[in-house]
Design a protein around this motif. Structure first.
Motif, PDB file in Angstrom:
ATOM      1  N   GLU A 167      53.662  60.118  72.475  1.00 34.16           N
ATOM      2  CA  GLU A 167      54.580  59.965  73.735  1.00 34.16           C
ATOM      3  C   GLU A 167      54.685  61.313  73.216  1.00 34.16           C
ATOM      4  O   GLU A 167      54.989  62.394  72.489  1.00 34.16           O
ATOM      5  N   SER A 168      54.727  62.013  74.856  1.00 35.01           N
ATOM      6  CA  SER A 168      54.744  63.501  75.135  1.00 35.01           C
ATOM      7  C   SER A 168      55.616  64.191  76.291  1.00 35.01           C
ATOM      8  O   SER A 168      55.714  63.515  77.245  1.00 35.01           O
ATOM      9  N   ARG A 169      56.275  64.344  76.380  1.00 39.29           N
ATOM     10  CA  ARG A 169      57.620  65.050  77.250  1.00 39.29           C
ATOM     11  C   ARG A 169      58.286  63.888  77.762  1.00 39.29           C
ATOM     12  O   ARG A 169      58.034  63.444  79.023  1.00 39.29           O
ATOM     13  N   GLY A 170      58.890  62.819  77.316  1.00 29.12           N
ATOM     14  CA  GLY A 170      58.731  61.307  77.681  1.00 29.12           C
ATOM     15  C   GLY A 170      57.979  60.252  78.538  1.00 29.12           C
ATOM     16  O   GLY A 170      57.863  59.757  79.243  1.00 29.12           O
ATOM     17  N   ARG A 171      56.536  61.395  78.567  1.00 25.00           N
ATOM     18  CA  ARG A 171      55.594  60.116  79.443  1.00 25.00           C
ATOM     19  C   ARG A 171      54.509  59.396  77.805  1.00 25.00           C
ATOM     20  O   ARG A 171      54.583  59.943  76.891  1.00 25.00           O
ATOM     21  N   LEU A 172      53.926  58.534  78.297  1.00 26.33           N
ATOM     22  CA  LEU A 172      52.935  57.754  77.536  1.00 26.33           C
ATOM     23  C   LEU A 172      51.451  58.161  77.883  1.00 26.33           C
ATOM     24  O   LEU A 172      51.185  58.299  78.893  1.00 26.33           O
ATOM     25  N   SER A 173      50.961  58.096  77.284  1.00 19.56           N
ATOM     26  CA  SER A 173      49.459  58.063  76.850  1.00 19.56           C
ATOM     27  C   SER A 173      48.819  57.381  76.278  1.00 19.56           C
ATOM     28  O   SER A 173      49.613  56.580  75.454  1.00 19.56           O
ATOM     29  N   TYR A 174      47.536  56.942  76.339  1.00 15.14           N
ATOM     30  CA  TYR A 174      46.520  55.946  75.236  1.00 15.14           C
ATOM     31  C   TYR A 174      45.364  56.289  74.679  1.00 15.14           C
ATOM     32  O   TYR A 174      44.544  56.288  76.115  1.00 15.14           O
ATOM     33  N   LEU A 175      44.747  56.278  73.902  1.00 15.56           N
ATOM     34  CA  LEU A 175      43.663  56.932  73.085  1.00 15.56           C
ATOM     35  C   LEU A 175      42.866  56.126  72.920  1.00 15.56           C
ATOM     36  O   LEU A 175      44.098  54.959  71.607  1.00 15.56           O
ATOM     37  N   THR A 176      42.131  55.582  72.966  1.00 14.47           N
ATOM     38  CA  THR A 176      40.486  54.308  72.680  1.00 14.47           C
ATOM     39  C   THR A 176      40.155  54.774  71.887  1.00 14.47           C
ATOM     40  O   THR A 176      39.514  56.163  71.438  1.00 14.47           O
ATOM     41  N   PRO A 177      39.511  53.950  70.976  1.00 13.60           N
ATOM     42  CA  PRO A 177      38.691  54.113  69.852  1.00 13.60           C
ATOM     43  C   PRO A 177      37.099  55.475  70.530  1.00 13.60           C
ATOM     44  O   PRO A 177      36.877  56.572  69.804  1.00 13.60           O
ATOM     45  N   ASP A 178      36.546  55.564  71.369  1.00 15.41           N
ATOM     46  CA  ASP A 178      35.609  55.840  72.218  1.00 15.41           C
ATOM     47  C   ASP A 178      35.906  57.253  72.438  1.00 15.41           C
ATOM     48  O   ASP A 178      35.469  57.839  73.785  1.00 15.41           O
ATOM     49  N   ARG A 179      37.157  57.603  72.786  1.00 18.05           N
ATOM     50  CA  ARG A 179      37.143  58.414  73.668  1.00 18.05           C
ATOM     51  C   ARG A 179      38.030  60.370  72.774  1.00 18.05           C
ATOM     52  O   ARG A 179      38.812  59.514  71.590  1.00 18.05           O
ATOM     53  N   THR A 180      38.226  61.382  72.513  1.00 19.64           N
ATOM     54  CA  THR A 180      38.527  62.305  72.390  1.00 19.64           C
ATOM     55  C   THR A 180      40.096  62.901  72.977  1.00 19.64           C
ATOM     56  O   THR A 180      40.870  63.320  72.356  1.00 19.64           O
ATOM     57  N   LYS A 181      40.339  62.496  74.446  1.00 17.51           N
ATOM     58  CA  LYS A 181      41.800  62.890  75.408  1.00 17.51           C
ATOM     59  C   LYS A 181      41.754  61.951  75.338  1.00 17.51           C
ATOM     60  O   LYS A 181      41.314  60.723  76.136  1.00 17.51           O
ATOM     61  N   PRO A 182      43.351  62.046  75.201  1.00 15.72           N
ATOM     62  CA  PRO A 182      44.315  60.110  75.845  1.00 15.72           C
ATOM     63  C   PRO A 182      44.070  59.953  77.369  1.00 15.72           C
ATOM     64  O   PRO A 182      43.977  60.830  78.026  1.00 15.72           O
ATOM     65  N   ILE A 183      44.103  58.660  77.945  1.00 14.57           N
ATOM     66  CA  ILE A 183      44.467  58.781  79.108  1.00 14.57           C
ATOM     67  C   ILE A 183      45.619  58.508  78.728  1.00 14.57           C
ATOM     68  O   ILE A 183      46.601  57.637  78.557  1.00 14.57           O
ATOM     69  N   THR A 184      46.915  59.381  79.787  1.00 16.11           N
ATOM     70  CA  THR A 184      48.224  58.993  80.876  1.00 16.11           C
ATOM     71  C   THR A 184      48.611  57.775  81.670  1.00 16.11           C
ATOM     72  O   THR A 184      47.688  57.318  81.835  1.00 16.11           O
TER      73      THR A 184
END
Length: 310
Positions: A167-184
């Motif tokens: 959670e950043s600035r009131g927004r959620l993001s999801y990080l999967t094991p196969d990625r280095t950048k989370p999906i908003t």
């Protein structure tokens, strides 16, 4: 031309119309290109908020209010002409980008080509529908939302599947094991943003509270009359290492003998802390578990080792 004359007065406009032919759906695409510089003074329109928006020689300002006004006018025009039109004003529960759309199309075509020999041989393929990584993530999040009643529980359930919630600035993001950048959440859909997730968790918590309150308390079986009051009985005192007295039949007098202390409870009895087995992280990593599972297993092992010290 009528739409441009009503909504872009004072601007030179170019209208391009073509059918959408990549999937033979019959959709019609209309592109409007305008000259941003206004060549004549125009009346004040509903989406304008500055006096310069009506003067000649000033540029067209594309604001959020203007975009919302144009979208509502397009939807109204399509409804009036009897054309199918999606909701442009409200967001989509599943927001599929153009890149994800084509990835799904290409993946489905490759899967159909792979399954063709199996179907020809009379074998039913195990997988017939291709799902993108984002679609799999949506299903994982919905599965966690169906059972979680708090945000911590929601995060814990996703972490077991290898997905980390941020959670950043009131927004959620999801990080999967196969990625280095989370999906908003914005790229997944409106059902996965912070407001929608908290609303579902609040509903689940309220539903769980109602179920707990709705359980009736059944009366005890047996006679319901007034029972006689029994005299209170004092429990015998436990004897530890102190001495006790008893009558010796041979001597006819009191003698004293030291009693042994009570044995301690073994670890398996109730009251002892339950310690679970540690997870072999190296073996699980060899099986294909991701970094999310590794983080969860590390915390699990630390908790179990801490429980052995209590």
């Amino acid at each position: 031309e009528k739409f441009c004359a009503e909504h872009f007065p004072g601007h030179q406009a170019l209208v391009c119309t073509h059918p959408d032919g990549h999937n033979h759906s019959g959709n019609i695409h209309v592109h409007i290109v305008i000259n941003s510089l206004r060549i004549e003074e125009v009346p004040f329109l509903p989406y304008m908020d500055r006096p310069a928006d009506t003067k000649a020689g000033c540029k067209h300002r594309c604001t959020d209010a203007a975009l919302r006004y144009f979208k509502s006018e397009v939807m109204e025009m399509c409804h009036r002409e009897g054309l199918y039109q999606i909701d442009l004003l409200n967001g989509s529960k599943n927001r599929v980008t153009d890149r994800e759309y084509w990835a799904q199309k290409k993946g489905q075509a490759a899967l159909d080509k792979q399954n063709a020999p199996m179907i020809a041989g009379g074998i039913t393929p195990r997988q017939t529908k291709f799902e993108t990584n984002k679609e799999k993530l949506r299903q994982t999040i919905r599965k966690a939302l169906a059972t979680a009643a708090s945000f911590d529980e929601f995060s814990s359930l996703l972490l077991r599947e290898g997905v980390t919630v941020k959670e950043s600035r009131g927004r959620l993001s999801y990080l999967t094991p196969d990625r280095t950048k989370p999906i908003t959440a914005r790229k997944l859909g409106d059902d996965f943003d912070r407001a929608a997730v908290l609303a579902v968790l609040e509903q689940n918590a309220a539903r769980a509270t109602e179920k707990t309150a709705a359980i009736p308390e059944y009366p005890r079986r047996g006679k319901t009359g007034i029972q006689p009051t029994k005299a209170p009985q004092s429990a015998p005192k436990l004897v530890g290492a102190s001495s006790i007295s008893f009558a010796s039949p041979q001597a006819g007098k009191l003698t004293h003998s030291a009693a042994s202390p009570l044995p301690a409870k073994p670890d398996g009895f109730a009251g002892a802390p339950s310690v679970q087995r540690l997870v072999d992280i190296a073996a699980k990593r060899a099986e294909g578990k991701g970094r999310g599972y590794e983080r969860w297993a590390t915390m699990h092992n630390l908790k179990q080792m801490a429980a052995t010290l209590n």
